[in-house]
Design an enzyme around this catalytic site. Structure first.
Site, PDB file in Angstrom:
ATOM      1  NE  ARG A 134      -1.875   0.718   3.453  1.00  0.00           N
ATOM      2  CZ  ARG A 134      -2.161   1.952   4.604  1.00  0.00           C
ATOM      3  NH1 ARG A 134      -1.639   3.152   3.851  1.00  0.00           N
ATOM      4  NH2 ARG A 134      -1.151   2.348   5.707  1.00  0.00           N
ATOM      5  CB  CYS A 171      -6.390  -0.151  12.403  1.00  0.00           C
ATOM      6  SG  CYS A 171      -5.471  -0.130  10.570  1.00  0.00           S
ATOM      7  NE  ARG A 231      -7.194  -3.457   9.724  1.00  0.00           N
ATOM      8  CZ  ARG A 231      -5.781  -3.181   8.276  1.00  0.00           C
ATOM      9  NH1 ARG A 231      -4.935  -3.535   8.262  1.00  0.00           N
ATOM     10  NH2 ARG A 231      -6.764  -1.933   7.867  1.00  0.00           N
ATOM     11  CB  SER A 232      -1.995  -2.708  10.798  1.00  0.00           C
ATOM     12  OG  SER A 232      -1.091  -2.104  10.707  1.00  0.00           O
ATOM     13  CB  SER A 263       3.594   5.788   5.481  1.00  0.00           C
ATOM     14  OG  SER A 263       4.494   5.585   5.398  1.00  0.00           O
TER      15      SER A 263
END
Length: 283
Positions: A22, A160, A180-181, A282
């Site tokens: 991504r 997330c 999850r992240s 990011s």
């Protein structure tokens, strides 16, 4: 504070480089991290080795509690965290489900307050949890989840931090939150604040004592362009003692959170911190 730094050091020492499709960047990654927050002792997990802006994190969670689906509503609460995803995400801009400027679609709070039923109508997950806990009921399913794969195409971003599971032991309330992240240098403290606050405010409006909040992160990472600042600046700083989060005691119900509560109803006491660090973000 120490467990935050320990996780950062663990990623540096044990992480594996992973290419992120991504963002087009590499990141050092570890799988599975477990953090705990002593909410009952009011040890607010606000990062002290850099300045952290806690109000936006609480404002965002209040927006989820209200079921907001528009970035303008989040801005009015005091956070711009949804501006880019609602208005600068090219895939979402071309999505036929997008209703116009600032629309976020069926994400986060929409799922929590109006999960669509296949046979018609919707489920208000949060209301059920609040009603049960207020009555002293824990049916082992006091679960709020935002993760609805069947409607990912109808929102600008999949969640997330995706699930919050409340548990009641006697009159003490606990929380297990699942993520999850996590972009650890930038995003983690935002998430820590929300997990702590969610247990604190749910205990307050249901008349329970706050216990411990458990925060599980599956994929914890540091992006390659963040690593130098982490190694040369943040990990070399000594943390200060944890501050306290003070919540207006007049907040007594879910309706209060849905209607009149603002960021003026919260304050942090005793926050000592080092200078801010401008980590690259990011998209």
């Amino acid at each position: 504070m120490r467990q935050y730094l320990d996780l950062c050091q663990r990623i540096v020492d044990e992480g594996t480089w992973v290419e992120n499709e991504r963002t087009g960047k590499r990141c050092l990654t570890v799988i599975n991290a477990d953090l705990e927050y002593q909410v009952g002792k009011n040890e607010f997990p606000l990062i002290t080795t850099r300045k952290s802006f806690w109000k936006a994190a609480i404002a965002e969670l209040i927006g989820y509690i209200r079921g907001y689906d528009n970035a303008e509503d989040f801005r009015k609460l005091g956070t711009k965290t949804w501006d880019a995803n609602a208005n600068l995400n090219e895939a979402w801009l071309a999505n036929p489900h997008r209703k116009g400027e600032d629309d976020m679609g069926r994400v986060y709070g929409v799922q929590g307050r109006a999960w669509a039923k296949p046979d018609g109508g919707s489920v208000d997950q949060l209301r059920k949890i609040v009603d049960d806990l207020t009555r002293g009921v824990d049916d082992r399913g006091e679960i709020l989840t935002f993760y609805n794969p069947g409607e990912f195409h109808m929102g600008c971003l999949r969640p997330c931090m995706h699930t919050h599971n409340f548990s009641l032991l006697g009159d003490t309330l606990y929380l297990n939150s699942f993520q999850r992240s996590c972009d650890v240098p930038l995003g983690l403290n935002f998430n820590q604040i929300q997990v702590f606050f969610f247990l604190a405010i749910m205990a307050q409006i249901t008349g329970k004592k706050a216990g411990v909040a458990y925060h599980k992160i599956v994929n914890a990472h540091i992006y390659e362009d963040q690593l130098e600042l982490m190694l040369d600046v943040q990990l070399k700083r000594e943390p200060f003692p944890s501050p306290k989060l003070n919540i207006n005691p007049d907040i007594k119900s879910l309706k209060d959170l849905e209607t009149w509560v603002t960021m003026d109803d919260f304050e942090v006491e005793g926050y000592q911190h080092h200078e801010a660090i401008k980590y690259p973000f990011s998209v």
